[in-house]
Design a protein around this motif. Structure first.
Motif, short mmCIF file in Angstrom:
data_model
loop_
_atom_site.label_atom_id
_atom_site.label_comp_id
_atom_site.label_asym_id
_atom_site.label_seq_id
_atom_site.Cartn_x
_atom_site.Cartn_y
_atom_site.Cartn_z
N LEU A 148 -7.95 -0.55 1.50
CA LEU A 148 -7.51 0.49 2.44
C LEU A 148 -7.63 1.90 1.86
O LEU A 148 -7.90 2.85 2.60
CB LEU A 148 -6.07 0.24 2.90
N HIS A 149 -7.35 2.04 0.57
CA HIS A 149 -7.30 3.39 -0.01
C HIS A 149 -8.27 3.59 -1.18
O HIS A 149 -8.19 4.59 -1.87
CB HIS A 149 -5.87 3.70 -0.48
N ASN A 185 -11.46 4.29 -1.31
CA ASN A 185 -12.37 5.45 -1.25
C ASN A 185 -11.67 6.68 -1.82
O ASN A 185 -12.24 7.43 -2.62
CB ASN A 185 -12.84 5.70 0.18
N GLU A 186 -10.41 6.88 -1.41
CA GLU A 186 -9.62 8.03 -1.89
C GLU A 186 -9.31 7.89 -3.39
O GLU A 186 -9.49 8.84 -4.17
CB GLU A 186 -8.31 8.07 -1.09
N ILE A 187 -8.89 6.69 -3.78
CA ILE A 187 -8.49 6.46 -5.18
C ILE A 187 -9.67 6.65 -6.13
O ILE A 187 -9.55 7.31 -7.16
CB ILE A 187 -7.87 5.05 -5.32
N LEU A 235 -4.57 -2.46 -1.45
CA LEU A 235 -4.64 -1.05 -1.86
C LEU A 235 -6.10 -0.58 -1.98
O LEU A 235 -6.48 0.48 -1.49
CB LEU A 235 -3.91 -0.87 -3.21
N THR A 282 0.80 -1.22 0.00
CA THR A 282 0.00 0.00 0.00
C THR A 282 0.84 1.28 0.00
O THR A 282 0.29 2.37 0.04
CB THR A 282 -0.94 0.02 1.23
N ASP A 283 2.16 1.16 -0.05
CA ASP A 283 2.99 2.38 0.01
C ASP A 283 3.27 2.91 -1.39
O ASP A 283 2.59 3.82 -1.87
CB ASP A 283 4.29 2.08 0.76
N ARG A 343 0.27 2.89 -3.81
CA ARG A 343 -0.69 3.99 -3.69
C ARG A 343 -0.18 5.24 -4.40
O ARG A 343 -0.91 5.88 -5.15
CB ARG A 343 -0.95 4.29 -2.21
N GLU A 344 1.10 5.54 -4.17
CA GLU A 344 1.68 6.74 -4.82
C GLU A 344 1.62 6.62 -6.34
O GLU A 344 1.29 7.58 -7.03
CB GLU A 344 3.15 6.88 -4.42
N LEU A 404 -2.09 6.83 -7.64
CA LEU A 404 -2.58 8.22 -7.60
C LEU A 404 -1.83 9.08 -8.62
O LEU A 404 -2.41 9.94 -9.27
CB LEU A 404 -2.42 8.79 -6.18
#
Ligand code: NDP
Ligand code: HSE
Length: 436
Positions: free
Chosen positions: A110-111, A113-115, A107, A83-84, A87-88, A91
């Motif tokens: 955990l992320h 909603n943001e993605i 990913l 997820t590090d 994610r970068e 995005l």
């Protein structure tokens, strides 16, 4: 039409499988997509490592941003994991207006909603079929095929490594660690295999399935998660004797006041199809109000089964690249402004049946004491097995199956049973679902 250029991030099991499938079936895939798909560039941090695929014609990059920054690349496939950096990069690709395909359930869970919010703002797609149940197109099924239904519940074997281990323990009496090592060799396990055996990977996947099934946000931290490491050969044998198999299930059930989200080992009646899903195979039962129960089965991990889902996403993205973003299937099936606030329920409110294994002193009245405690919590017993003591031993195994009860009542009984001086070792309970 010009071929669509794809950039791969990661050339391991799934990345390598994706290169192979696209190379072998490229022509047919182009006929489906309406355009050819070409892997133009691929990132790997170790270009000299032996690969499962032929990389000729693919430009290799040792910096992933060389792929994400390349203006020629229209779709970035993130097949690194974690997820590090993932994610970068995802995005970053979205910021640059690129569509993304990923197999990374951690990913998304955990992320996501943001993605997805960022992807919607930028008008790009993020596709993630490979993130759940490997080659089974379960995301497509829930988002599109069952769109007319109110989904009532779903239950699935959604980790291939865990099922591979449980099957080998049952059929070959093999040791847990030995089978896990084999699953790692075959490319099934996560980079950190505790994700597989402690249920974290299945919880990532259940988070995604539940969001799409019920139209709720991704809420990984609200999933109850229990792994398979405490299951013994004894449990496997007793379950068989009682007509059940032990499976590691992800269960999401809609209730009136919330939704159950849970991953744990589970006794399933041996006659159920789900109980007979073996090895690395996965299966998900989805119960819709209109269609009734439906079952989806297939390989849950491995290079080409997973690549099958990655490539299907690439085709989907290419087909819809020109469609107005407003008219695409929403990332989480429901329109982003129409999500429900149905809360995840605490485990204490879950209703299920139980298998309870005790080791007790072999003397009169012990079974009656346990039965009395269960009756005190209004827990009805379905079956009991008591074994003869082994030569030289004074303790015996005592196994109970109960009817359905609220978990808080079972927990209260378990606390009192554990405190009995006739109970000689910490009890072990496994939940039981008939999946009717
Ligand atoms: P692998 O370990 O086989 O491959 C990962 C790739 O990413 C390798 O090329 C590796 O580089 C690279 N990589 C790993 N960590 C880093 C890092 N920190 N920085 C840069 N590069 C990195 O993994 P898989 O192919 O098995 O899994 C990829 C994704 O697919 C994961 O999200 C996984 O959960 C998911 N998935 C996997 C399935 C499977 O059956 N294996 C099934 C479904 C989903 P290098 O080659 O140098 O080691
Ligand atoms: N480690 C995962 C599994 C890979 O065994 O199911 C597929 O998601």
């Amino acid at each position: 039409m010009e071929p669509v250029k794809v950039g791969l991030l990661g050339l391991g099991t799934v990345g390598g499988g994706t290169v192979n499938v696209l190379a072998r079936n490229g022509e047919e895939i182009a006929r489906r997509a309406g355009r050819a798909l070409v892997i133009a560039k691929a990132f790997t941090r170790s270009p000299d490592k032996p690969r499962i695929c032929d990389l000729s014609g693919i430009e290799l990059a040792t910096d992933p941003w060389q792929v994400v920054d390349d203006p020629e690349i229209a779709i970035v496939a993130e097949l690194i994991g974690g997820t590090d950096i993932a994610r970068e990069l995802v995005l970053g690709a979205i910021e640059r207006g690129k569509h993304v395909v990923t197999a990374n359930k951690a990913l998304i869970a955990l992320h996501g909603n943001e993605i997805f919010a960022r992807a919607s703002e930028k008008g790009v797609m993020v596709a993630f079929e490979a993130a759940v149940a490997g080659g089974i197109p379960i995301i497509k099924v829930l988002r599109e095929g069952l769109a007319g239904n109110r989904i009532e519940w779903l239950a699935g074997i959604i980790n291939g490594t865990g099922n591979f281990i449980l099957t080998a323990m049952r059929d070959q009496g093999r040791d847990f660690d030995d089978v896990l090592a084999e699953a790692q060799r075959l490319g099934y396990a996560e980079a950190d295999p505790t994700f597989d055996v402690e249920g974290i990977d299945a919880a990532h996947k259940l988070t995604i399935l539940a969001a799409i099934a019920f139209g709720i946000p991704l809420q990984f931290d609200r999933v109850y998660t229990e792994g398979i490491t405490r299951i013994t050969q004894e449990d496997v044998r007793y379950a068989e004797e009682l007509g059940y198999r032990i499976k590691h299930l992800g269960i999401a059930r809609r209730r009136e006041n919330g939704v159950e989200l849970r991953v744990h080992p589970c006794l399933v009646p041996a006659r159920r199809l789900l109980a007979n899903v073996d090895g690395v195979m996965n299966a998900v039962v989805v119960k819709g109000d209109a269609v009734g129960p439906t079952l989806y089965y297939g390989p849950g991990a491995g290079a080409e089964p997973t690549a099958s889902a990655v490539v299907a996403d690439l085709v989907d993205v290419v087909r819809t690249m020109t469609a107005d973003p407003e008219n695409r299937v929403p990332h989480l099936a429901f329109q982003p402004d129409a999500l429900s606030d149905l809360p995840p329920l605490p485990m204490a409110a879950v209703e299920t049946a139980y298998y309870l294994r005790l080791r007790v002193a072999d003397r009169p009245g012990v079974l009656a004491d346990v039965a009395r405690i269960l009756a005190g919590e209004n827990i009805s017993i379905e079956a009991v097995i008591q074994k003869e003591p082994q030569l030289g031993q004074t303790d015996v195994p005592l196994i109970f199956l109960t009817h359905r009860v609220q978990e808080c009542a079972f927990d209260a009984a378990l606390e009192r049973i554990t405190a009995l001086d006739s109970v000689k070792a910490p009890p072990y309970r496994i939940r039981l679902e008939t999946l009717e």
